[in-house]
Design a protein around this motif. Structure first.
Motif, PDB file in Angstrom:
ATOM      1  N   ILE A  38      -8.944  -1.551   7.716  1.00  0.00           N
ATOM      2  CA  ILE A  38      -7.875  -1.017   8.601  1.00  0.00           C
ATOM      3  C   ILE A  38      -7.381   0.304   8.413  1.00  0.00           C
ATOM      4  N   THR A  41      -2.879 -10.827   4.535  1.00  0.00           N
ATOM      5  CA  THR A  41      -2.126  -9.510   4.491  1.00  0.00           C
ATOM      6  C   THR A  41      -1.205  -9.411   5.715  1.00  0.00           C
ATOM      7  N   VAL A  99       0.214  -1.574   5.056  1.00  0.00           N
ATOM      8  CA  VAL A  99      -0.523  -2.975   4.604  1.00  0.00           C
ATOM      9  C   VAL A  99       0.535  -3.728   3.369  1.00  0.00           C
ATOM     10  N   VAL A 142      -8.526  -3.884   3.546  1.00  0.00           N
ATOM     11  CA  VAL A 142      -7.685  -2.886   3.738  1.00  0.00           C
ATOM     12  C   VAL A 142      -8.518  -1.710   3.988  1.00  0.00           C
ATOM     13  N   PRO A 163      -0.820  -6.539   7.893  1.00  0.00           N
ATOM     14  CA  PRO A 163      -0.841  -4.902   8.394  1.00  0.00           C
ATOM     15  C   PRO A 163       0.367  -4.929   9.365  1.00  0.00           C
ATOM     16  N   ASP A 178       0.980  -1.265  -0.016  1.00  0.00           N
ATOM     17  CA  ASP A 178       0.048   0.102   0.055  1.00  0.00           C
ATOM     18  C   ASP A 178       0.927   1.186   0.118  1.00  0.00           C
TER      19      ASP A 178
END
Lengths: 463, 463
Positions: free
Chosen positions: B361, B383, B374, B358, B385, B260
């Motif tokens: 989060i 994932t 992330v 996502v 995070p 991300d």
């Protein structure tokens, strides 16, 4: 009627189970029950069940197990009854719990998973996946007549496993009904999930001894590319085995099957496709590598066969022509079965021991004067010696039974397994301790007793 | 000193364990013990162990467990201590049983298997396989510092799992020492083996709660072909997720990773490789299809990204150039770690729920005023995070802990898992019942109690 532990129970009435189930689910008609005595292993010791439950739902399975557990009545779970090791044959006083009517399936393209009830045939799961442009790989030769629930219960293998793995590799989740009737959900549509013990994997391959599978969540793959095929003949089993080791050390074939001389003869008798009856062994290999890579892999495999002393090597990228050879291999068991009744083995050994196994089997066949045809998922060392006998001939039947056991002894001696993909069932139970030893048997017993303290679930199988 | 169940034991002398072990194997030097308090999760609740056993053999492990079981002393098995979920941190009064000195490996090219002791690093197993022209696929990002024993104990994942599966898919056999010191051999170098319960699979991922793994038999593959790489940037997480679903429905990428915006910024700060800091998400995908098929797969993936609204799409078949992007992804955790201490998550969800996860989060991060970067093994919905906090700031630490829990709550709500590949350990134990429910917890407890009745094995982990 006697229970599985030999004690004489009070006469059991199924009436109070009947009221717990939808109408028609509980069957006590002797004519119908007779059809649930045997599975495909045709174990003469199998018994007609006392009752049959054709479950229509998880709730039916729960009601049956709750009742059976409280009455200490043994339950034999059954899919389509295609067990080759006697895992789904009836025992005295038992309920056969059939999942044949639980046949729903949904396919989710976004997660690439299917959620299936246990009574669907493997071929129906494949078809449902294909309708959504996806592929369910595991392919036992019986894929058109065996159920996905049975596949999961036995961790079934098949021909494409050498590249794509076995049933366990595709089971992401399960719904299982435990001995006391509790239904649990294990795993789910997630490719990675390590939350807690690997319970999903424990139930796969547990042969109905720990619980009854009522739903499977399966991982699906993108469609398989069209496969190219190679067929090679060899003057000796050793030469064929050398080619197998050379091939699998270099690439991952999508199929790598072996047929011995006896099998080739039987298949040729049946199909008249022009197979060379004088060859000692034949390999049928496939590549489904994408694009031009398939031709490269086929060429590599053909060269490995020639380097190992192959006689004829034939290759084709024509799907129909290739499928004819794969079909010939799949027809091997029915073809050999035309020559007599079969005791079907599925012993496996580490690849280098394959020639010793095949030669040892030939020696046993000669010594005990029975015919044993050998086919093999050669790429993963998993063989199917087919012991041919005449059940009307008591003496030959006895000799066949001796060879059946001695082949397992030989596999163990060679560092192998008594069962690569069919399961232990009732027929191979006596050899399991020889393979795994007393400590593993004790560990198995601890788990069994913890999960099924009254031992109602498929007693006599595995333990 | 208090035992894990809080009772005050008689003071325990390790002298009679010491005489059972080779010289120097038992360590009670406080300075050395201090180094075995924490694993990489840095759990502040971890305790300095009472003793350390650096086992040199299966016999050492057996002697330690026999002694610990008879004295009811808890044992924490430990590989390299790289657990990210606190599975190998010390607890009060425990023996840390380290396998770091058990480092033998043999590779058998004919069966394509390796037999390794647990203390070898994953990278050393890969290297030993490569020296024989073979490949061990599983590749946790920590592969240079985590052990194969820990990988098996946690069923570790990695980047190539999206195509090649997780550790469990490669473990054909184990030697395991049970709680009472009995050593059992499960499975072996056979690609198919269904003889008895799937005990090998049960112990893989059991996080040291059922036994201590002292040897693993691993399936190896032919070498991986050189990979081609695609990198694509997206204006939204949803667009990137759409591309992921489109790609995995069509083909099996050898890697499909997501970073991300926060992560991209952190990596760019560290590596200065010219990543676009303004992009909301980046996918890094690889194909290792043989020959010309790799280029075709890369083109297909690039088109799927464009169809999903990608900004820039870059492709390369240059291995070094591709490796630079894979390395950028692997450096994501250290890069984000430069901005603060981390609470590392590894929640997974079914692929379609990836954008919701996502976005959820991001909402939690905003609500609780913490930074959460992330990264994801996007192709399998797993994932990472990374919650950034300053441990000197008590209030921020508390907020980070809240977000840590709420991310797991969110994953469960989305049909996901609290842990895709790190394990439950001690840090995620409190959330496991929320995911699997009381019946699965009860089933887990039944198995645990059957195999470790005195609960000496890694108490506080999972259960």
């Amino acid at each position: 009627m006697s229970t599985h532990d030999g004690t004489e129970p009070a006469v059991i009435s199924f009436a109070d189970l009947d009221v717990e189930l939808p109408e028609g689910v509980l069957v006590t008609d002797p004519d119908i029950l007779a059809g649930y005595r045997h599975d495909r292993a045709q174990d003469p010791d199998a018994a007609v069940p006392a009752a049959l439950v054709r479950a229509t739902s998880t709730a039916d399975v729960q009601a049956t197990l709750r009742w059976a557990n409280s009455h200490r009545v043994p339950v034999v779970p059954r899919g389509a009854g295609t067990s080759l090791s006697g895992g789904s044959g009836g025992i005295a006083g038992c309920i056969v719990l059939s999942t044949e009517k639980m046949r729903a399936i949904t396919v989710d393209t976004a997660t690439r998973t299917a959620v299936a009830q246990p009574g669907l045939f493997n071929s129906e799961v494949k078809r449902a996946a294909a309708e959504h442009g996806l592929w369910y790989p595991p392919d036992p030769s019986s894929f058109e007549i065996c159920t996905i629930g049975g596949n999961a219960a036995t961790n079934a293998g098949g021909l494409c496993c050498v590249k794509y793995g076995v049933t366990s590799d595709y089971v992401l989740g399960l719904e299982v009904v435990l001995a006391d009737g509790t239904a649990v959900r294990l795993g789910g549509p997630r490719l990675k999930d390590v939350a807690g013990l690997s319970l999903t994997k424990l139930f796969v391959g547990s042969e109905g001894t720990l619980g009854v599978i009522t739903e499977v969540t399966l991982r699906l793959l993108p469609p398989q590319p069209p496969a190219s095929t190679m067929v090679a003949t060899f003057g000796s089993v050793q030469a064929a085995a050398d080619a197998v080791v050379a091939i699998t050390g270099t690439l991952r074939p999508a199929m790598l099957e072996f047929m011995d001389r006896t099998t080739i003869g039987a298949v040729e008798d049946m199909l008249r496709m022009g197979l060379d009856r004088s060859t000692e062994g034949m390999l049928i290999a496939r590549s489904d590598a994408p694009g031009a890579a398939a031709a490269e892999e086929i060429a590599t495999m053909a060269q490995a066969c020639r380097d190992s002393g192959a006689g004829e090597v034939f290759t084709t990228d024509d799907p129909d022509e290739g499928e004819a050879f794969a079909a010939a291999r799949r027809m091997a068991i029915p073809a050999v079965e035309r020559t007599g009744s079969l005791l079907l083995e599925d012993v496996g050994v580490p690849l280098p021991a394959l020639p010793a196994l095949v030669e040892g089997i030939a020696a046993l066949a000669a010594e005990h004067d029975v015919t044993v045809a050998v086919i093999a998922h050669a790429g993963d060392g998993n063989t199917h010696p087919l012991i041919v006998y005449d059940p009307a001939d008591d003496e030959m039947t006895a000799r066949a039974a001796v060879v059946f056991g001695k082949i397992m002894d030989l596999a163990i001696e060679l560092g192998g397994t008594i069962t690569g993909e069919h399961g232990v069932g009732r027929l191979k139970k006596a050899w399991l301790p020889d393979q795994v030893g007393p400590d593993v048997m004790a560990l198995t017993r601890q788990i069994k007793d913890a999960l099924d303290p009254r031992s109602i679930l498929n007693p006599g199988v595995v333990l």
